[in-house]
Motif scaffolding. Structure first.
Motif, PDB file in Angstrom:
ATOM      1  N   MET B 178     -27.835  26.108   4.971  1.00  0.00           N
ATOM      2  CA  MET B 178     -27.647  27.039   6.088  1.00  0.00           C
ATOM      3  C   MET B 178     -27.841  28.481   5.630  1.00  0.00           C
ATOM      4  SD  MET B 178     -27.193  25.213   8.724  1.00  0.00           S
ATOM      5  CE  MET B 178     -26.533  26.302   9.994  1.00  0.00           C
ATOM      6  N   HIS B 179     -27.697  28.719   4.321  1.00  0.00           N
ATOM      7  CA  HIS B 179     -27.871  30.075   3.792  1.00  0.00           C
ATOM      8  C   HIS B 179     -29.240  30.259   3.159  1.00  0.00           C
ATOM      9  CE1 HIS B 179     -23.642  30.898   4.478  1.00  0.00           C
ATOM     10  NE2 HIS B 179     -23.384  29.701   3.992  1.00  0.00           N
ATOM     11  N   ASN B 180     -30.091  29.243   3.285  1.00  0.00           N
ATOM     12  CA  ASN B 180     -31.431  29.329   2.695  1.00  0.00           C
ATOM     13  C   ASN B 180     -32.469  29.265   3.802  1.00  0.00           C
ATOM     14  OD1 ASN B 180     -33.708  29.273   1.180  1.00  0.00           O
ATOM     15  ND2 ASN B 180     -33.267  27.331   0.125  1.00  0.00           N
ATOM     16  N   PRO B 181     -33.060  30.411   4.141  1.00  0.00           N
ATOM     17  CA  PRO B 181     -33.969  30.455   5.295  1.00  0.00           C
ATOM     18  C   PRO B 181     -35.208  29.565   5.157  1.00  0.00           C
ATOM     19  CG  PRO B 181     -33.919  32.582   4.137  1.00  0.00           C
ATOM     20  CD  PRO B 181     -32.837  31.740   3.544  1.00  0.00           C
ATOM     21  N   VAL B 182     -35.569  29.145   3.921  1.00  0.00           N
ATOM     22  CA  VAL B 182     -36.774  28.310   3.784  1.00  0.00           C
ATOM     23  C   VAL B 182     -36.457  26.811   3.812  1.00  0.00           C
ATOM     24  CG1 VAL B 182     -38.096  30.075   2.556  1.00  0.00           C
ATOM     25  CG2 VAL B 182     -36.724  28.422   1.247  1.00  0.00           C
ATOM     26  N   ALA B 183     -35.182  26.462   4.003  1.00  0.00           N
ATOM     27  CA  ALA B 183     -34.815  25.037   4.024  1.00  0.00           C
ATOM     28  C   ALA B 183     -35.321  24.356   5.287  1.00  0.00           C
ATOM     29  CB  ALA B 183     -33.299  24.895   3.915  1.00  0.00           C
ATOM     30  N   HIS B 184     -35.709  23.094   5.149  1.00  0.00           N
ATOM     31  CA  HIS B 184     -36.236  22.315   6.270  1.00  0.00           C
ATOM     32  C   HIS B 184     -35.172  22.101   7.345  1.00  0.00           C
ATOM     33  CE1 HIS B 184     -38.518  18.355   7.511  1.00  0.00           C
ATOM     34  NE2 HIS B 184     -38.184  19.063   8.542  1.00  0.00           N
ATOM     35  N   ILE B 185     -34.012  21.607   6.941  1.00  0.00           N
ATOM     36  CA  ILE B 185     -32.979  21.233   7.913  1.00  0.00           C
ATOM     37  C   ILE B 185     -31.921  22.334   7.990  1.00  0.00           C
ATOM     38  CG2 ILE B 185     -31.374  19.414   8.628  1.00  0.00           C
ATOM     39  CD1 ILE B 185     -34.057  18.168   8.194  1.00  0.00           C
ATOM     40  N   GLN B 186     -31.761  22.900   9.166  1.00  0.00           N
ATOM     41  CA  GLN B 186     -30.758  23.970   9.351  1.00  0.00           C
ATOM     42  C   GLN B 186     -29.689  23.435  10.292  1.00  0.00           C
ATOM     43  OE1 GLN B 186     -30.951  26.953   7.830  1.00  0.00           O
ATOM     44  NE2 GLN B 186     -33.055  26.986   7.080  1.00  0.00           N
ATOM     45  N   LEU B 187     -28.945  22.451   9.793  1.00  0.00           N
ATOM     46  CA  LEU B 187     -27.969  21.777  10.640  1.00  0.00           C
ATOM     47  C   LEU B 187     -26.999  21.069   9.708  1.00  0.00           C
ATOM     48  CD1 LEU B 187     -28.273  20.849  13.904  1.00  0.00           C
ATOM     49  CD2 LEU B 187     -28.475  18.639  12.786  1.00  0.00           C
ATOM     50  N   VAL B 188     -25.705  21.253   9.935  1.00  0.00           N
ATOM     51  CA  VAL B 188     -24.724  20.591   9.066  1.00  0.00           C
ATOM     52  C   VAL B 188     -24.150  19.372   9.780  1.00  0.00           C
ATOM     53  CG1 VAL B 188     -22.564  20.833   7.797  1.00  0.00           C
ATOM     54  CG2 VAL B 188     -24.146  22.766   7.939  1.00  0.00           C
ATOM     55  N   PRO B 189     -24.325  18.180   9.190  1.00  0.00           N
ATOM     56  CA  PRO B 189     -23.753  16.995   9.828  1.00  0.00           C
ATOM     57  C   PRO B 189     -22.226  17.020   9.705  1.00  0.00           C
ATOM     58  CG  PRO B 189     -24.675  16.424   7.682  1.00  0.00           C
ATOM     59  CD  PRO B 189     -25.008  17.873   7.920  1.00  0.00           C
ATOM     60  N   ASN B 190     -21.569  16.409  10.665  1.00  0.00           N
ATOM     61  CA  ASN B 190     -20.110  16.327  10.644  1.00  0.00           C
ATOM     62  C   ASN B 190     -19.688  15.154   9.776  1.00  0.00           C
ATOM     63  OD1 ASN B 190     -17.525  14.997  11.848  1.00  0.00           O
ATOM     64  ND2 ASN B 190     -17.446  17.143  12.461  1.00  0.00           N
ATOM     65  N   PHE B 191     -18.882  15.447   8.740  1.00  0.00           N
ATOM     66  CA  PHE B 191     -18.496  14.421   7.770  1.00  0.00           C
ATOM     67  C   PHE B 191     -17.852  13.215   8.455  1.00  0.00           C
ATOM     68  CE2 PHE B 191     -15.430  12.522   4.798  1.00  0.00           C
ATOM     69  CZ  PHE B 191     -16.279  12.212   3.742  1.00  0.00           C
ATOM     70  N   HIS B 192     -16.920  13.469   9.340  1.00  0.00           N
ATOM     71  CA  HIS B 192     -16.233  12.373  10.047  1.00  0.00           C
ATOM     72  C   HIS B 192     -17.237  11.524  10.828  1.00  0.00           C
ATOM     73  CE1 HIS B 192     -13.141  10.242  12.252  1.00  0.00           C
ATOM     74  NE2 HIS B 192     -13.789  10.537  13.373  1.00  0.00           N
ATOM     75  N   ALA B 193     -18.147  12.209  11.520  1.00  0.00           N
ATOM     76  CA  ALA B 193     -19.091  11.486  12.388  1.00  0.00           C
ATOM     77  C   ALA B 193     -20.068  10.613  11.603  1.00  0.00           C
ATOM     78  CB  ALA B 193     -19.863  12.489  13.249  1.00  0.00           C
ATOM     79  N   ILE B 194     -20.470  11.055  10.396  1.00  0.00           N
ATOM     80  CA  ILE B 194     -21.496  10.280   9.691  1.00  0.00           C
ATOM     81  C   ILE B 194     -20.907   9.206   8.772  1.00  0.00           C
ATOM     82  CG2 ILE B 194     -23.226  12.131   9.782  1.00  0.00           C
ATOM     83  CD1 ILE B 194     -22.665  12.565   6.740  1.00  0.00           C
ATOM     84  N   ILE B 195     -19.594   9.226   8.527  1.00  0.00           N
ATOM     85  CA  ILE B 195     -19.091   8.243   7.566  1.00  0.00           C
ATOM     86  C   ILE B 195     -17.761   7.609   7.976  1.00  0.00           C
ATOM     87  CG2 ILE B 195     -17.829   9.818   5.987  1.00  0.00           C
ATOM     88  CD1 ILE B 195     -20.319   7.127   4.842  1.00  0.00           C
ATOM     89  N   GLU B 196     -16.920   8.327   8.726  1.00  0.00           N
ATOM     90  CA  GLU B 196     -15.587   7.797   9.038  1.00  0.00           C
ATOM     91  C   GLU B 196     -15.496   7.213  10.438  1.00  0.00           C
ATOM     92  OE1 GLU B 196     -12.623  10.470   6.285  1.00  0.00           O
ATOM     93  OE2 GLU B 196     -13.338  11.396   8.131  1.00  0.00           O
ATOM     94  N   ASP B 197     -16.231   7.787  11.362  1.00  0.00           N
ATOM     95  CA  ASP B 197     -16.139   7.368  12.760  1.00  0.00           C
ATOM     96  C   ASP B 197     -16.593   5.918  12.929  1.00  0.00           C
ATOM     97  OD1 ASP B 197     -15.760   8.787  15.539  1.00  0.00           O
ATOM     98  OD2 ASP B 197     -17.457   7.404  15.756  1.00  0.00           O
ATOM     99  N   GLU B 198     -16.027   5.234  13.933  1.00  0.00           N
ATOM    100  CA  GLU B 198     -16.413   3.826  14.138  1.00  0.00           C
ATOM    101  C   GLU B 198     -17.873   3.692  14.584  1.00  0.00           C
ATOM    102  OE1 GLU B 198     -14.742   3.116  18.666  1.00  0.00           O
ATOM    103  OE2 GLU B 198     -13.455   2.517  16.977  1.00  0.00           O
ATOM    104  N   ASP B 199     -18.441   4.782  15.093  1.00  0.00           N
ATOM    105  CA  ASP B 199     -19.855   4.756  15.467  1.00  0.00           C
ATOM    106  C   ASP B 199     -20.756   5.355  14.377  1.00  0.00           C
ATOM    107  OD1 ASP B 199     -19.509   3.525  17.901  1.00  0.00           O
ATOM    108  OD2 ASP B 199     -19.142   5.419  18.967  1.00  0.00           O
ATOM    109  N   ALA B 200     -20.213   5.567  13.199  1.00  0.00           N
ATOM    110  CA  ALA B 200     -20.989   6.194  12.117  1.00  0.00           C
ATOM    111  C   ALA B 200     -22.282   5.422  11.840  1.00  0.00           C
ATOM    112  CB  ALA B 200     -20.144   6.288  10.851  1.00  0.00           C
ATOM    113  N   HIS B 201     -22.203   4.091  11.955  1.00  0.00           N
ATOM    114  CA  HIS B 201     -23.392   3.284  11.665  1.00  0.00           C
ATOM    115  C   HIS B 201     -24.512   3.508  12.673  1.00  0.00           C
ATOM    116  CE1 HIS B 201     -21.083   0.943  14.554  1.00  0.00           C
ATOM    117  NE2 HIS B 201     -22.228   0.368  14.900  1.00  0.00           N
TER     118      HIS B 201
END
Ligand SMILES: [Zn+2]
Lengths: 113, 395
Positions: B178-201
């Protein structure tokens, strides 16, 4: 003729390799003889891959690394769904990729016993 | 041998390029030349090294270095294209270093770039897999994600690394990006949503078990460039050059299954040891590192093999927050391959661009305060050809 898979034995020192190579890692020998590589082995690790490369029509495919009793380790397809590290598997040989004008044969492992 | 420094850096925005490969390379090159205050035209650049893994296969163009020299008006500079898999970039830097250290020339331009999004994801995965053994691996449909998945399972069983540890590395690198303007992805995934949530899969499904979508780098286009110079010519350049203090490279078995200890990345260890020895530095001297996180597990494993953390404890360092900006040893401040993107031939050069920016104090929101020595590890094959580079701030 039934396709078979082979190990390559250094004619100088007897060390086995798979796949074939130019120079023996143990003694520097350059001559090898093909010996059948088959039977049972132990599953060391595995994965199920969902993003397959071009040429596969399946949604996913199982892969594993198997160690034979002679110490050789090879990669292959896993033809069984309930996999655990350390389980005994049996080597079969089949088509692992359908190519244009030729099919590729390789190890397809099944649950032993 | 003459000492060699980096006088200028350039970097395109990684992501999707809508222009041809040589134009992308030219953009990065011109930014680096301008940064170094080096003019185009005859006699200003002695040699040009261009790293690209897929120009011939993906873009159906060979000899891109010759094309780049022409469009930049650098003739009659010497020029060659370098292909060394995903380690092409750092290999090109090594060759540029050698050209100057040997006394053969004074100023070299090193550019790495790739245009991968011209093909589908399946074709890109297939292309990358062509570096595997043709019969024992590639013919099976084995890919880099497949080997990374099998490696991850071994690492989890042996050292207690969890899927949550891997997700933590991913989120950290996305935060850095997010602090690097040349980075491809400018979006931070939510830790809970991608690994802890029951819909993470659902939002973070498995790609190669136990690796999920957020453990794997995106497919990106882009280029990065460096102007290398002899340190005895430092007065010619507006910015004080950062010195290339050490370079190490090592190879390992082509066939992954043949590795004696399947959880070892021997080539990383040897490449890093050689780089430290050449630089006269130890792992404790490193203030910032860019490690080849094509898969999150690799950031952890490489950090251990490079001696930055004890064996089997890289994931504990990540859990403690040691590897984020502000931590004890920030890793992948650029966002890493995971979030900045991984245009194969560009990556090794891009990692070094980031270290230069850190050592110059130009890294803005992701700056590691007072950084003096930085390490970059560029990883080819599934670890069968690895280049480690150490940069040091002068004075
Ligand atoms: Zn032998």
């Amino acid at each position: 003729m039934e396709p078979r898979m082979y190990a390559y034995r250094c004619t100088a020192c007897g060390k086995l390799f798979h796949p074939a190579r130019a120079v023996c890692r143990r003694c520097g020998g350059r001559e090898f003889e093909a010996v059948p590589l088959e039977g049972e082995g132990t599953l060391l690790t595995y994965t199920r891959v969902y993003a397959l490369p071009e040429g596969y029509m399946k949604p996913w495919l199982g892969f594993g690394i198997v160690e034979f009793p002679n110490g050789l380790r090879v990669s292959g397809h896993m033809n069984t769904e309930d996999l655990t590290v350390g389980m005994k598997v049996r080597a079969t040989v089949g088509v692992v990729k359908e190519g244009v004008g030729r099919d590729y044969y390789g190890f397809i492992f099944e649950k032993a016993g | 041998m003459r000492k060699v420094g980096i006088a200028g850096v350039g970097h395109t925005k990684f992501g999707r390029a809508e222009i041809p490969l040589v134009d992308v390379l030219a953009l990065a090159a011109l930014e680096a030349l301008d940064d170094a205050g080096v003019k185009t035209g005859k006699g200003n650049v002695d040699q040009v090294f261009v790293a690209s893994m897929g120009a011939g296969i993906l873009n159906r163009q060979s000899s891109v270095a010759s094309a780049l020299v022409d469009t930049l008006d650098l003739q009659p500079a010497m020029a060659e294209t370098i292909e060394n898999g995903p380690a092409s970039g750092a290999s090109a830097v090594k060759l540029g270093y050698m050209a100057i250290a040997s006394g053969m020339c004074d100023v070299a331009l090193v550019v790495g770039g790739e245009l991968m999004r011209v093909v589908t994801g399946w074709e890109a995965t297939d292309f990358v897999a062509t570096m595997l053994h043709p019969d024992a691996e590639y013919a099976y449909g084995l890919t880099l994600p497949a080997f990374a998945g099998m490696f991850t399972r071994l690492y989890m069983d042996k050292y207690g690394v969890t899927e949550k540890d891997l997700a933590m590395v991913a989120v950290k690198n996305h935060e850095h990006a997010m602090h690097n303007p040349v980075a491809h992805i400018q979006l931070v995934p939510n830790f809970h949503a991608i690994i802890e949530d029951e819909d993470a899969h659902v939002i973070n499904p498995y790609v190669a078990e136990p690796l999920r979508v957020y453990d794997v780098c995106p497919v990106s286009d882009g280029a990065a460039a460096l102007v290398l110079c002899a340190m005895d010519l430092v007065d010619r350049f507006p910015k004080k050059p950062v010195r290339i203090a050490g370079i190490g490279q090592a190879t390992d078995t082509h066939v992954v299954a043949e590795r004696e200890i399947p959880t070892d990345l021997l080539a990383v260890r040897l490449a890093a040891e050689r780089a430290y020895a050449m630089a006269g530095l130890k792992p404790e001297d490193i203030d910032v590192a860019e490690l080849h996180d094509a898969f999150t597990i690799l950031e952890i494993a490489i950090s251990e093999e490079a001696g930055l953390f004890p064996r089997g404890e890289g994931h504990l360092a990540a859990r403690r927050g040691d590897t984020r900006v502000g931590g004890k040893l920030p890793i992948n401040t650029s966002g890493g391959l995971k979030a900045k993107g991984h245009p194969l031939g560009a990556t090794g050069v891009s990692q070094i661009v980031e270290i230069v920016r850190q050592l110059r104090g130009e890294a803005n929101g992701r700056q590691v305060e007072g950084a003096k020595h930085g390490l970059a590890v560029n990883f080819g094959g599934f670890g069968n050809n690895v280049v480690a580079t150490i940069l040091s701030k002068e004075g």
